[in-house]
Design an enzyme around this catalytic site. Structure first.
Site, short mmCIF file in Angstrom:
data_model
loop_
_atom_site.label_atom_id
_atom_site.label_comp_id
_atom_site.label_asym_id
_atom_site.label_seq_id
_atom_site.Cartn_x
_atom_site.Cartn_y
_atom_site.Cartn_z
CG PHE A 152 -0.17 0.28 2.53
CD1 PHE A 152 0.14 1.56 2.96
CD2 PHE A 152 0.23 -0.79 3.33
CE1 PHE A 152 0.83 1.79 4.14
CE2 PHE A 152 0.92 -0.57 4.52
CZ PHE A 152 1.22 0.72 4.92
CE LYS A 176 -4.58 -8.68 -4.03
NZ LYS A 176 -4.11 -7.52 -3.21
CD GLU A 179 -5.96 -6.02 0.71
OE1 GLU A 179 -5.77 -6.49 1.84
OE2 GLU A 179 -5.19 -6.25 -0.27
CB SER A 229 4.85 -7.61 6.54
OG SER A 229 4.13 -8.80 6.27
CB CYS A 284 10.99 -1.07 3.30
SG CYS A 284 11.44 -0.82 1.57
CD GLU A 378 8.99 -3.12 9.01
OE1 GLU A 378 9.36 -2.51 7.99
OE2 GLU A 378 8.44 -4.23 8.98
#
Length: 507
Positions: A152, A176, A179, A229, A284, A378
């Site tokens: 995202f 993909k 969402e 992740s 990241c 994290e």
């Protein structure tokens, strides 16, 4: 469209197609919770339709010259440039970035598109006469149908890390999107069509876990890239490995910055502030831990003062919300835990909480122990942990001891000091006086093998993606009769000295 609510369907064979499930999820603006879209929830059947379309388009697409494919990509590059403001506004709505960050998202993504347009000049095969009359050549052949599963945090840039390069190299693609942020790539699909990409060359399947697993498991999908992740990256990589499928899966990070006493305070403070708070810390490559060698009050105070000036909002220079409730709760829990553990909160972003929107302000925490939870795990939010290390060796030991391996940076005005740390960091993307050391094309992007930042094979973007999305085919040739002399034919074996390493024609 339903009023201001966008319906995001799958994009298959050049058409937007509703999911066979008939199900949709709401897409919310993280700034105020209001619904801005509805995204399709797909199943295996939808994925199979997309794969079939991609398979059908592959023979024609891959048979085009790479120059012909790049020419279409050049048209797409121009369309992205011309529609950059619209795309950035969509990113602001669905992701929450400020407009400057959103425009940078588009610009950086389009930079990779530009790199893909240069691939005809970069992908030539090699040729070498390796023995008497024997020549070896190699070439890059596309894999077939490939898939990219993206997160995202960068709705345009991360898809562009893979899709343009995969397409120009001759593959057909299934994307993909997350969402949580499907609107941007929904608009981009129309730009691909306008640029002239034939139906089935680029496809997009929306959904959640079921569609991801269907993409990975489909036998006609030859390779998968994933960014997200670390726990999910590991699952994706292992699932692909079990199917003998090529995969690169990039996970999370815990990026360490080390500041030496000789660092240039004003510049370092500004850079570190942008690194940990920019994009709400949801990247990241963001700074997560700052280790000063000894007490450096001037530097830490300057960072705190810079961060205090940041305001909430989506305008230039402001700090947007985090993506959703789960992220908000997780970040708050790390701040709470640090406070309970005895760490000192130098700047507290928790008071930014509003009745609507997932707002967390810049937060700076001074730790007395490197074992604190927030020092090791994290957080993925606008939180900077500060620790005063007693020596270079202690600082590098802490950085080396973390299980991630994405980025690390050193702040100093001494080149020799910088070289010492660069030779000892345990990360793959290193910086000197730069807090977000992202490589730019032709250099590829990826964490360090053997850490939680990277699973699978190779890198994405740049020459790493060029390698990932192709097979190297090697051809060894020998033409035995090359000339006639005095009416007699002579072979290479007669004309050349004996080559004991040549297996052709001898036992």
């Amino acid at each position: 469209m339903n009023g201001n609510v966008v319906t995001v369907d799958n994009y298959i064979a050049g058409k937007f197609i509703p999911p066979s499930t008939g199900n949709y999820l709401d897409v919310a603006d993280p700034s105020d919770f209001h619904t801005i879209g509805k995204v399709a929830v797909s199943n295996y059947g939808d994925v199979n339709d997309a794969v079939s379309a991609a398979e059908g388009a592959f023979p024609s697409w891959s048979s085009k010259t790479i120059k012909a494919r790049a020419a279409i990509m050049m048209k797409f590059h121009a369309l992205v440039r011309d529609n950059a403001k619209e795309l950035a506004e969509l990113i602001v709505k669905e992701n929450g970035k400020n407009i400057t960050e959103a425009l940078a998202d588009v610009a950086k993504g389009n930079e990779t598109v530009e790199y893909a347009c240069s691939l005809p000049q970069l992908t030539q095969g090699r040729s070498l006469q390796v023995s008497g009359g024997v020549t070896c050549v190699d070439r890059r052949d596309p894999l077939g149908v490939v898939a990219s599963i993206v997160p995202f945090n960068f709705p345009f840039m991360v898809p562009m890390w893979t899709v343009p390069i995969a397409l120009v190299m001759g593959n057909t693609v299934i994307l993909k999107p997350s969402e949580k942020v499907p609107l941007t790539m929904h608009r981009v699909a129309a730009l691909f069509e306008e640029a002239g990409f034939p139906p089935g060359v680029f496809n997009m399947v929306q959904g959640t876990r079921e569609s991801v697993e269907a993409i990975i498991d489909h036998p006609s999908v030859k390779a998968v890239t994933f960014v997200g992740s670390s726990p999910v990256a590991k699952i994706v990589s292992n699932r692909c490995r079990a199917l003998d499928k090529r995969c690169t899966a990039l996970g999370g990070a815990k990026n360490h910055l080390i500041a030496l006493p000789d660092c240039e305070v004003e510049g370092a403070a500004s850079d570190i502030c942008v690194s940990f708070a920019g994009c709400a810390g949801q990247r990241c490559m963001a700074a997560s831990v700052l280790m000063t060698i000894g007490k450096q009050e001037a530097l830490v105070n300057a960072i705190v003062e810079n961060a205090k000036k940041i305001e909430a909002g989506n305008g230039p220079g402001k700090l947007g919300p985090v993506i959703d409730q789960a992220s908000y709760n997780k970040i708050i829990s790390y701040i709470d835990d640090s406070e309970k553990s005895g760490a000192k909160i130098l700047l507290d972003g928790r008071p930014w909480k509003k009745e609507s929107g997932y707002w967390i302000g810049p937060t700076i925490i001074l730790h007395s122990s490197p074992s604190d939870k927030t020092m090791k795990e994290e957080v993925f939010g606008p939180v900077l942990s500060v620790y005063e290390a007693t020596s270079w060796e202690e600082a590098i030991g802490i950085e080396n001891g973390n299980p991630f391996g994405n980025a690390a940076s050193i702040y100093t005005t001494n080149g020799g000091n910088a070289d010492w740390f660069l030779s000892k960091f345990r990360a793959s993307m290193l910086g000197v006086n730069i807090g977000i050391p992202v490589p730019r094309e032709p250099f590829s992007f990826g964490g360090l093998y053997g850490t939680k930042s990277k699973y699978g094979d190779m890198d994405i973007t740049g020459d790493g993606a060029m390698e990932f999305f192709t097979n190297r085919i090697k051809v060894t040739s020998k033409w035995p009769l090359v000339m006639q002399q005095n009416g007699q034919k002579r072979s290479h074996a007669e004309m050349e000295s004996k080559d004991s390493a040549n297996f052709a024609g001898q036992m």
